[in-house]
Design a protein around this motif. Structure first.
Motif, PDB file in Angstrom:
ATOM      1  N   GLU A 164       0.844  -1.192   0.000  1.00  0.00           N
ATOM      2  CA  GLU A 164       0.000   0.000   0.000  1.00  0.00           C
ATOM      3  C   GLU A 164       0.881   1.245   0.000  1.00  0.00           C
ATOM      4  N   THR A 165       1.169   1.742  -1.197  1.00  0.00           N
ATOM      5  CA  THR A 165       1.978   2.946  -1.336  1.00  0.00           C
ATOM      6  C   THR A 165       1.548   3.649  -2.612  1.00  0.00           C
ATOM      7  N   SER A 166       2.213   4.759  -2.922  1.00  0.00           N
ATOM      8  CA  SER A 166       1.851   5.487  -4.143  1.00  0.00           C
ATOM      9  C   SER A 166       3.080   6.181  -4.697  1.00  0.00           C
ATOM     10  N   ASP A 217       6.950  -5.145   3.468  1.00  0.00           N
ATOM     11  CA  ASP A 217       7.181  -4.006   4.364  1.00  0.00           C
ATOM     12  C   ASP A 217       7.359  -2.725   3.536  1.00  0.00           C
ATOM     13  N   ARG A 218       6.294  -1.924   3.467  1.00  0.00           N
ATOM     14  CA  ARG A 218       6.338  -0.734   2.605  1.00  0.00           C
ATOM     15  C   ARG A 218       7.318   0.316   3.096  1.00  0.00           C
ATOM     16  N   THR A 219       7.704   0.234   4.381  1.00  0.00           N
ATOM     17  CA  THR A 219       8.620   1.257   4.892  1.00  0.00           C
ATOM     18  C   THR A 219      10.061   1.046   4.408  1.00  0.00           C
ATOM     19  N   LEU A 230      12.548   1.501  -1.081  1.00  0.00           N
ATOM     20  CA  LEU A 230      13.753   2.338  -1.066  1.00  0.00           C
ATOM     21  C   LEU A 230      14.926   1.794  -1.876  1.00  0.00           C
ATOM     22  N   PHE A 231      15.036   0.468  -1.938  1.00  0.00           N
ATOM     23  CA  PHE A 231      16.311  -0.098  -2.380  1.00  0.00           C
ATOM     24  C   PHE A 231      16.310  -0.605  -3.825  1.00  0.00           C
ATOM     25  N   GLY A 232      17.484  -0.508  -4.454  1.00  0.00           N
ATOM     26  CA  GLY A 232      17.689  -1.044  -5.791  1.00  0.00           C
ATOM     27  C   GLY A 232      19.015  -1.789  -5.819  1.00  0.00           C
ATOM     28  N   THR A 260      15.658  -4.459   8.476  1.00  0.00           N
ATOM     29  CA  THR A 260      14.794  -3.635   9.322  1.00  0.00           C
ATOM     30  C   THR A 260      15.472  -2.274   9.491  1.00  0.00           C
ATOM     31  N   MET A 261      14.681  -1.214   9.496  1.00  0.00           N
ATOM     32  CA  MET A 261      15.272   0.125   9.604  1.00  0.00           C
ATOM     33  C   MET A 261      14.348   1.059  10.367  1.00  0.00           C
ATOM     34  N   ASN A 262      14.943   1.837  11.245  1.00  0.00           N
ATOM     35  CA  ASN A 262      14.231   2.951  11.864  1.00  0.00           C
ATOM     36  C   ASN A 262      14.548   4.178  10.997  1.00  0.00           C
ATOM     37  N   LEU A 319      26.952  12.329  -2.516  1.00  0.00           N
ATOM     38  CA  LEU A 319      26.584  11.629  -1.284  1.00  0.00           C
ATOM     39  C   LEU A 319      26.032  10.260  -1.636  1.00  0.00           C
ATOM     40  N   HIS A 320      26.068   9.372  -0.678  1.00  0.00           N
ATOM     41  CA  HIS A 320      25.330   8.116  -0.811  1.00  0.00           C
ATOM     42  C   HIS A 320      23.884   8.482  -1.167  1.00  0.00           C
ATOM     43  N   GLN A 321      23.376   7.847  -2.203  1.00  0.00           N
ATOM     44  CA  GLN A 321      22.062   8.219  -2.748  1.00  0.00           C
ATOM     45  C   GLN A 321      20.947   7.507  -1.983  1.00  0.00           C
ATOM     46  N   GLY A 368      17.177   4.531  -7.071  1.00  0.00           N
ATOM     47  CA  GLY A 368      16.887   4.263  -5.671  1.00  0.00           C
ATOM     48  C   GLY A 368      18.169   4.187  -4.864  1.00  0.00           C
ATOM     49  N   ASN A 369      18.072   3.579  -3.688  1.00  0.00           N
ATOM     50  CA  ASN A 369      19.229   3.426  -2.803  1.00  0.00           C
ATOM     51  C   ASN A 369      19.907   2.092  -3.125  1.00  0.00           C
ATOM     52  N   THR A 370      21.074   2.164  -3.772  1.00  0.00           N
ATOM     53  CA  THR A 370      21.791   0.940  -4.160  1.00  0.00           C
ATOM     54  C   THR A 370      22.944   0.643  -3.205  1.00  0.00           C
TER      55      THR A 370
HETATM   56  O1  UT7 Z   1      21.105   3.566   3.005  1.00  0.00           O
HETATM   57  C1  UT7 Z   1      20.965   3.547   4.372  1.00  0.00           C
HETATM   58  C2  UT7 Z   1      20.542   4.834   4.851  1.00  0.00           C
HETATM   59  N1  UT7 Z   1      19.102   4.918   4.886  1.00  0.00           N
HETATM   60  C3  UT7 Z   1      18.537   6.099   4.892  1.00  0.00           C
HETATM   61  O2  UT7 Z   1      19.196   7.090   4.791  1.00  0.00           O
HETATM   62  C4  UT7 Z   1      17.044   6.198   5.108  1.00  0.00           C
HETATM   63  C5  UT7 Z   1      16.753   7.394   5.956  1.00  0.00           C
HETATM   64  N2  UT7 Z   1      15.341   7.593   6.179  1.00  0.00           N
HETATM   65  C6  UT7 Z   1      14.524   8.063   5.204  1.00  0.00           C
HETATM   66  O3  UT7 Z   1      14.956   8.324   4.093  1.00  0.00           O
HETATM   67  C7  UT7 Z   1      13.088   8.316   5.565  1.00  0.00           C
HETATM   68  O4  UT7 Z   1      12.926   8.197   6.962  1.00  0.00           O
HETATM   69  C8  UT7 Z   1      12.092   7.356   4.853  1.00  0.00           C
HETATM   70  C9  UT7 Z   1      12.016   7.687   3.368  1.00  0.00           C
HETATM   71  C10 UT7 Z   1      12.530   5.923   5.062  1.00  0.00           C
HETATM   72  C11 UT7 Z   1      10.687   7.526   5.445  1.00  0.00           C
HETATM   73  O5  UT7 Z   1      10.276   8.875   5.301  1.00  0.00           O
HETATM   74  P1  UT7 Z   1       9.648   9.634   6.551  1.00  0.00           P
HETATM   75  O6  UT7 Z   1       9.238  10.972   6.089  1.00  0.00           O
HETATM   76  O7  UT7 Z   1      10.661   9.571   7.671  1.00  0.00           O
HETATM   77  O8  UT7 Z   1       8.373   8.774   6.857  1.00  0.00           O
HETATM   78  P2  UT7 Z   1       7.959   8.067   8.225  1.00  0.00           P
HETATM   79  O9  UT7 Z   1       8.768   6.844   8.445  1.00  0.00           O
HETATM   80  O10 UT7 Z   1       7.944   9.109   9.275  1.00  0.00           O
HETATM   81  O11 UT7 Z   1       6.471   7.627   7.892  1.00  0.00           O
HETATM   82  C12 UT7 Z   1       5.441   8.613   7.671  1.00  0.00           C
HETATM   83  C13 UT7 Z   1       4.155   7.891   7.349  1.00  0.00           C
HETATM   84  C14 UT7 Z   1       3.839   6.760   8.316  1.00  0.00           C
HETATM   85  O12 UT7 Z   1       2.442   6.757   8.518  1.00  0.00           O
HETATM   86  P3  UT7 Z   1       1.845   7.355   9.871  1.00  0.00           P
HETATM   87  O13 UT7 Z   1       2.472   6.539  10.984  1.00  0.00           O
HETATM   88  O14 UT7 Z   1       2.239   8.786   9.894  1.00  0.00           O
HETATM   89  O15 UT7 Z   1       0.384   7.129   9.688  1.00  0.00           O
HETATM   90  C15 UT7 Z   1       4.224   5.517   7.574  1.00  0.00           C
HETATM   91  O16 UT7 Z   1       3.472   4.385   7.943  1.00  0.00           O
HETATM   92  O17 UT7 Z   1       4.247   7.289   6.057  1.00  0.00           O
HETATM   93  C16 UT7 Z   1       3.887   5.901   6.145  1.00  0.00           C
HETATM   94  N3  UT7 Z   1       4.661   5.155   5.166  1.00  0.00           N
HETATM   95  C17 UT7 Z   1       4.280   4.990   3.885  1.00  0.00           C
HETATM   96  N4  UT7 Z   1       3.173   5.403   3.232  1.00  0.00           N
HETATM   97  C18 UT7 Z   1       3.077   5.081   1.933  1.00  0.00           C
HETATM   98  C19 UT7 Z   1       5.865   4.571   5.330  1.00  0.00           C
HETATM   99  N5  UT7 Z   1       6.281   4.014   4.176  1.00  0.00           N
HETATM  100  C20 UT7 Z   1       5.296   4.266   3.273  1.00  0.00           C
HETATM  101  C21 UT7 Z   1       5.147   3.967   1.906  1.00  0.00           C
HETATM  102  N6  UT7 Z   1       4.036   4.396   1.289  1.00  0.00           N
HETATM  103  N7  UT7 Z   1       6.076   3.290   1.226  1.00  0.00           N
END
Ligand code: UT7
Length: 330
Positions: free
Chosen positions: A32-34, A154-156, A160-162, A219-221, A256-258, A286-288
């Motif tokens: 469920e994403t867009s 896991d849509r979160t 992100l990754f490629g 898994t990622m925060n 930078l790392h993309q 994406g993030n490779t």
């Molecule tokens: O390479 C390793 C390094 N990794 C990174 O640098 C990643 C760093 N983090 C990020 O780039 C961002 O935190 C993300 C792109 C992963 C997430 O963006 P965000 O603006 O931090 O979103 P969030 O995690 O705060 O989620 C916001 C909302 C949540 O819904 P609620 O709880 O506000 O209702 C999520 O459930 O967006 C929801 N959500 C999604 N909705 C649609 C999370 N993933 C998705 C999704 N599609 N794919």
């Protein structure tokens, strides 16, 4: 000291892209994403993922061949191959598979694991062999096939990754075109981004167990990693520039790392680096992981953006947590 001197230069680059493109629209059929959510939060439009016909080693060989061709070298000219990856085809290491695939018979080959910092860490490791004169020519490959380790429900994370691989050839020379580097680890943040092994205890013989399980998907925060990146990347770039006795105004390019367009924009903003100097191709790939910096570097070189003598800051960051930066003259 060898007469060639104690410096190094990047003399070739190349990339290999995985064989299937995966658009935001495709992802919206899986979770469920867009397209709107993904583009506005990350800047990504599509990424490429490997089918069963490809793997890390096949991508690494292709990227290596292109880098060698640009450098005007043969596989036999290489003394060392370093593969930066967190997703080897073989846990014993995949650098040897790339060495074999290239036919680089003289080269020693080993893997370096530092997640999304891997390419920059590999560059700084390679430099040590070149500066000391132990080796003359090194192939550094950064590659990852994270599609094999993503939880596709896991849509979160899955959006992100490629997959991909990028390579550079480094050659020893008198002048040192690696002007400075910095590397950091903060293990207290280790739980923010993991691809962990989950051990399952099994009885082996009287009073003894063995723990054989499997690796669990990524898994990622995301919010924590985002905060970490936006705080630490500007800081490390300032430190590495200080070490090189340069300022941000001296830089021609920043790569930078993309991971996310928003992270790149925030870092550029904090350092007051004009947007046009921040090289980005995250929309397309994406993030490779370990491949992202050499993919962006090679594209900019082949498009004629990066020219001889240009100053480039490179910075990787990610799981560990680790972050690393280098300043190089092209
Ligand atoms: O390479 C390793 C390094 N990794 C990174 O640098 C990643 C760093 N983090 C990020 O780039 C961002 O935190 C993300 C792109 C992963 C997430 O963006 P965000 O603006 O931090 O979103 P969030 O995690 O705060 O989620 C916001 C909302 C949540 O819904 P609620 O709880 O506000 O209702 C999520 O459930 O967006 C929801 N959500 C999604 N909705 C649609 C999370 N993933 C998705 C999704 N599609 N794919």
């Amino acid at each position: 000291m060898n007469t060639l001197g104690s410096g190094l230069k990047i003399i070739g680059s190349g990339t290999a892209i995985a064989d299937q493109s995966l658009t935001n629209q495709d992802l919206s059929n899986i979770v469920e994403t867009s397209d709107e959510w993904i583009q506005s939060r990350t800047g990504m439009r599509q990424r490429y993922i490997c089918s069963a016909n490809e793997n890390l080693a096949s991508l690494g060989v292709k990227a290596g061949q292109k880098a060698l061709a640009m450098a005007g070298l043969q596989p036999d000219d290489l003394d060392l191959i370093i593969l930066a990856t967190s997703t080897p085809d073989d846990l014993f290491g995949s650098a040897a598979q790339i060495q074999g695939g290239l036919g680089a018979t003289r080269a020693f080959a080993f893997d370096v694991t530092a997640a999304c910092s891997g390419f920059v860490v590999g560059l700084n490791v390679a430099a040590q062999f070149l500066r000391t004169g132990v080796y003359q020519r090194v192939l550094l490959v950064g590659g990852d096939v994270l599609s094999r380790w993503v939880d596709w429900s896991d849509r979160t994370t899955c959006v992100l990754f490629g997959d991909g691989a990028g390579a550079v050839v480094l050659q020893r020379q008198a002048q040192d075109n690696l002007l400075a580097f910095e590397m950091y680890t903060d293990g207290s943040g280790n739980g923010c981004l993991n691809l962990p092994y989950q051990a399952v205890p099994q009885p082996l013989t009287a009073g003894k167990t063995v723990a054989q399980g499997t690796y669990q998907p990524i898994t990622m925060n995301g919010r924590e990693v985002y905060r970490f990146a936006v705080a630490k990347v500007p800081e490390i770039i300032e430190k590495v520039l200080f070490k090189a006795e340069l300022t941000t105004a001296d830089l021609d390019w920043v790569i930078l790392h993309q991971a996310n367009q928003r992270i790149m924009d925030a870092v550029g903003d904090r350092l007051a680096i004009p947007l046009e100097k921040m090289i980005s191709n995250v929309g397309n790939y994406g993030n490779t992981s370990a491949a992202s910096i050499p993919l962006a570097l090679d594209q900019a070189v082949r498009e004629g953006k990066i020219k001889e003598g240009d100053l480039i800051a490179l910075a990787g960051f990610g799981a560990g947590l680790t972050w690393a930066a280098s300043v190089v003259r092209w």
